[in-house]
Design a protein around this motif. Structure first.
Motif, PDB file in Angstrom:
ATOM      1  N   GLY A  46       0.833  -1.186   0.000  1.00 42.64           N
ATOM      2  CA  GLY A  46       0.000   0.000   0.000  1.00 42.64           C
ATOM      3  C   GLY A  46       0.868   1.237   0.000  1.00 42.64           C
ATOM      4  N   TRP A  47       0.305   2.342   0.405  1.00 46.04           N
ATOM      5  CA  TRP A  47       1.034   3.604   0.367  1.00 46.04           C
ATOM      6  C   TRP A  47       0.421   4.612   1.331  1.00 46.04           C
ATOM      7  CZ3 TRP A  47      -0.915   1.169  -4.001  1.00 46.04           C
ATOM      8  CH2 TRP A  47      -2.221   1.519  -4.348  1.00 46.04           C
ATOM      9  N   PRO A  64      -3.362  10.147  10.547  1.00 42.85           N
ATOM     10  CA  PRO A  64      -2.753   9.965   9.228  1.00 42.85           C
ATOM     11  C   PRO A  64      -3.555   8.984   8.384  1.00 42.85           C
ATOM     12  CG  PRO A  64      -1.472   8.831  10.916  1.00 42.85           C
ATOM     13  CD  PRO A  64      -2.493   9.645  11.633  1.00 42.85           C
ATOM     14  N   LEU A  65      -3.645   9.254   7.081  1.00 42.04           N
ATOM     15  CA  LEU A  65      -4.416   8.412   6.178  1.00 42.04           C
ATOM     16  C   LEU A  65      -3.497   7.650   5.230  1.00 42.04           C
ATOM     17  CD1 LEU A  65      -7.299  10.874   5.223  1.00 42.04           C
ATOM     18  CD2 LEU A  65      -7.226   9.215   7.089  1.00 42.04           C
ATOM     19  N   GLY A  66      -3.852   6.432   4.964  1.00 37.46           N
ATOM     20  CA  GLY A  66      -3.078   5.622   4.037  1.00 37.46           C
ATOM     21  C   GLY A  66      -3.922   4.470   3.554  1.00 37.46           C
ATOM     22  N   TYR A  67      -3.319   3.642   2.710  1.00 37.69           N
ATOM     23  CA  TYR A  67      -3.989   2.466   2.183  1.00 37.69           C
ATOM     24  C   TYR A  67      -3.024   1.301   2.279  1.00 37.69           C
ATOM     25  CZ  TYR A  67      -5.289  -0.948  -1.405  1.00 37.69           C
ATOM     26  OH  TYR A  67      -5.563  -2.111  -2.070  1.00 37.69           O
ATOM     27  N   PHE A  68      -3.465   0.214   2.880  1.00 40.55           N
ATOM     28  CA  PHE A  68      -2.661  -1.002   2.815  1.00 40.55           C
ATOM     29  C   PHE A  68      -3.561  -2.219   2.966  1.00 40.55           C
ATOM     30  CE2 PHE A  68      -2.543  -0.887   7.525  1.00 40.55           C
ATOM     31  CZ  PHE A  68      -2.771  -2.235   7.811  1.00 40.55           C
ATOM     32  N   VAL A  69      -3.118  -3.304   2.376  1.00 44.62           N
ATOM     33  CA  VAL A  69      -3.790  -4.599   2.516  1.00 44.62           C
ATOM     34  C   VAL A  69      -2.727  -5.632   2.840  1.00 44.62           C
ATOM     35  CG1 VAL A  69      -5.169  -6.380   1.374  1.00 44.62           C
ATOM     36  CG2 VAL A  69      -5.624  -3.975   0.901  1.00 44.62           C
ATOM     37  N   MET A 123      -9.687  -5.905  -1.562  1.00 44.56           N
ATOM     38  CA  MET A 123      -8.846  -5.289  -2.582  1.00 44.56           C
ATOM     39  C   MET A 123      -9.674  -4.380  -3.484  1.00 44.56           C
ATOM     40  SD  MET A 123      -5.607  -6.207  -2.362  1.00 44.56           S
ATOM     41  CE  MET A 123      -4.982  -6.015  -4.027  1.00 44.56           C
ATOM     42  N   ALA A 124     -10.845  -4.846  -3.882  1.00 40.85           N
ATOM     43  CA  ALA A 124     -11.697  -4.062  -4.775  1.00 40.85           C
ATOM     44  C   ALA A 124     -12.143  -2.762  -4.110  1.00 40.85           C
ATOM     45  CB  ALA A 124     -12.912  -4.891  -5.195  1.00 40.85           C
ATOM     46  N   MET A 125     -12.568  -2.846  -2.845  1.00 40.91           N
ATOM     47  CA  MET A 125     -12.995  -1.641  -2.141  1.00 40.91           C
ATOM     48  C   MET A 125     -11.830  -0.688  -1.917  1.00 40.91           C
ATOM     49  SD  MET A 125     -15.348   0.214  -0.805  1.00 40.91           S
ATOM     50  CE  MET A 125     -16.791  -0.840  -0.628  1.00 40.91           C
ATOM     51  N   GLY A 126     -10.659  -1.230  -1.581  1.00 36.74           N
ATOM     52  CA  GLY A 126      -9.491  -0.385  -1.368  1.00 36.74           C
ATOM     53  C   GLY A 126      -9.095   0.364  -2.619  1.00 36.74           C
ATOM     54  N   LEU A 127      -9.094  -0.313  -3.752  1.00 37.36           N
ATOM     55  CA  LEU A 127      -8.738   0.344  -5.008  1.00 37.36           C
ATOM     56  C   LEU A 127      -9.792   1.362  -5.417  1.00 37.36           C
ATOM     57  CD1 LEU A 127      -7.336  -2.739  -6.956  1.00 37.36           C
ATOM     58  CD2 LEU A 127      -6.029  -0.812  -6.017  1.00 37.36           C
ATOM     59  N   ALA A 128     -11.067   1.064  -5.120  1.00 35.61           N
ATOM     60  CA  ALA A 128     -12.133   2.013  -5.442  1.00 35.61           C
ATOM     61  C   ALA A 128     -11.979   3.301  -4.637  1.00 35.61           C
ATOM     62  CB  ALA A 128     -13.494   1.381  -5.182  1.00 35.61           C
ATOM     63  N   THR A 129     -11.712   3.178  -3.335  1.00 35.59           N
ATOM     64  CA  THR A 129     -11.558   4.376  -2.515  1.00 35.59           C
ATOM     65  C   THR A 129     -10.288   5.139  -2.899  1.00 35.59           C
ATOM     66  OG1 THR A 129     -10.488   3.079  -0.770  1.00 35.59           O
ATOM     67  CG2 THR A 129     -12.844   3.465  -0.556  1.00 35.59           C
TER      68      THR A 129
END
Length: 406
Positions: free
Chosen positions: A182-183, A271-276, A345-351
């Protein structure tokens, strides 16, 4: 062997407590369920935040016997408006509206204050005989036939399954050697409760500003919870302001459509980020909630995704145990991972895509997204699909999210 049939859950917040109740409901009292978290010593809860509970997750809490105890303190979201503007724009035209119920008399979401829901979950767990321990999981050793869990207070538990519900910085995930991908967004979400002069009538608002979404979410009374996205440096500056200067920044974004406003607590930035996680499971270990995934709050789905994990894991474990299958064995946990990881994964990529599309100054992108919002607003079937998706009722839905008991 009887002792090895215990299930240990590391983490006593929403996901961990809801999972413990689901296990108790489906497995009965013969299989001990232990929840370990030092935060369990801090009661009543002092968490100042509020959370949007979508319809599917409200059904889960209803099936677990806790919703009736928080319903009076919850605020139904009866409709929602979406605007797209620059901060200095004099008007904020509405491009998209959502209204109506997912089912007759069932709003697509409710706002609930975290401290109230946590306290009710703890009380229900105690009443159900769940073993709540105000200590951490220190370490564990897994093997094909079980897992030995050592707590920070020195107690050792032989279990069939260990669940990591210990948050984004999960020690258990790290101990299992599960990597994440993620990032970081270089954004922070400012959270604050605001009082206002006029009634919100159950309306939620999402203002897409160049820095990110500014969400106004209705609470009981003349109050709203804000989730306000800014770049990291600007969020640090804003939250450090004195009361008068902070009010000025707040008013620029909130406006005066609800009359005079006032911050009711101290603003805090997260802090905001995205990871799976690359895997939601390891030997005798399952990850749920923030231990498995963290997404941008732009769609308000973070907690609700965690509760979907809870419902799915509880269902596969209970179904296995009823067939006499060891609930911690690899094929049981693999079923859980197959059920949840693709959806996550689908929801994470959508957001992530939504955040990119809306958190920028590009005139071209703004034109494209506003045309898109307008088209959706004029297509009732598409809006209905979006509402069901936002309510957690699309796709393969676990039984608890349908309101069915295990």
């Amino acid at each position: 062997m009887a002792a090895q049939r215990s299930i240990v859950i590391c983490g006593g917040a929403f996901a961990g407590l809801a999972l413990a109740l689901a296990f108790r409901q489906g497995l009965g009292a013969d299989i001990p369920v232990i929840v370990a978290d030092p935060a369990l010593a801090m009661r009543p809860s002092r968490d100042p935040r509020a959370t949007a509970i979508v319809a599917a997750c409200r059904r889960l809490f209803e099936a677990l016997g806790v919703w009736d105890q928080v319903a009076a303190d919850s605020q139904a979201i009866l409709d929602m408006v979406v605007t797209d503007s620059k901060l200095e724009d004099a008007t904020r035209p509405v491009f998209l509206t959502f209204a109506g119920d997912v089912e007759p008399g069932e709003p697509f979401a409710h706002m609930v204050e975290n401290r109230r829901l946590i306290d009710v979950l703890v009380a229900r767990a105690e009443a159900e005989g769940i073993d709540l321990r105000a200590t951490a999981v220190s370490t564990y050793d897994s093997r094909p036939d079980g897992v030995t869990v050592t707590l920070a207070d020195g107690n050792v538990i032989e279990a069939s399954l260990l669940v990591a519900a210990d948050g984004a910085r999960s020690k258990l995930r790290e101990r299992a050697g599960i990597a994440t991908h993620g990032w970081d967004y270089d954004q922070s979400g400012i959270v604050v409760t605001v009082g206002h002069e006029r009634d919100h009538h159950g309306r939620a608002e999402e203002h897409f500003l160049p820095a990110g979404p500014f969400a106004i979410l209705p609470l009981t009374g003349k109050r709203s919870s804000l989730v306000w996205t800014e770049n990291r440096a600007e969020a640090t500056r804003i939250t450090a302001l004195g009361e008068a200067d902070f009010h000025d920044e707040l008013e620029k974004r909130f406006g005066l459509h609800l009359g005079e406003i006032k911050a009711l607590d101290k603003p805090r930035a997260f802090p905001l980020g995205y990871f799976v996680a690359r895997s939601f499971i390891a030997e005798r270990l399952a990850l749920v909630g923030d231990a498995a995934h963290v997404i941008h709050p732009i769609a308000g789905q973070g907690l609700n995704m965690g509760l979907k994990d809870v419902a799915a894991l509880a269902e596969v474990v209970v179904d296995a145990a009823r067939l006499g299958i060891d609930p911690g064995q690899a094929d049981v946990l693999d079923r859980y991972q197959r059920w949840r990881r693709f959806d996550t994964m689908a929801m994470g990529l959508a957001t992530n895509s939504l955040n990119f599309l809306f958190s920028n100054e590009s005139t071209l992108l703004r034109t494209v997204r506003d045309i898109g919002l307008g088209l959706v607003d004029r297509a009732p079937p598409l809006k209905s699909l979006f509402i069901r998706q936002a309510a957690g009722l699309a796709g393969e839905v676990p039984r608890l999210l349908k309101g069915e008991t295990l």
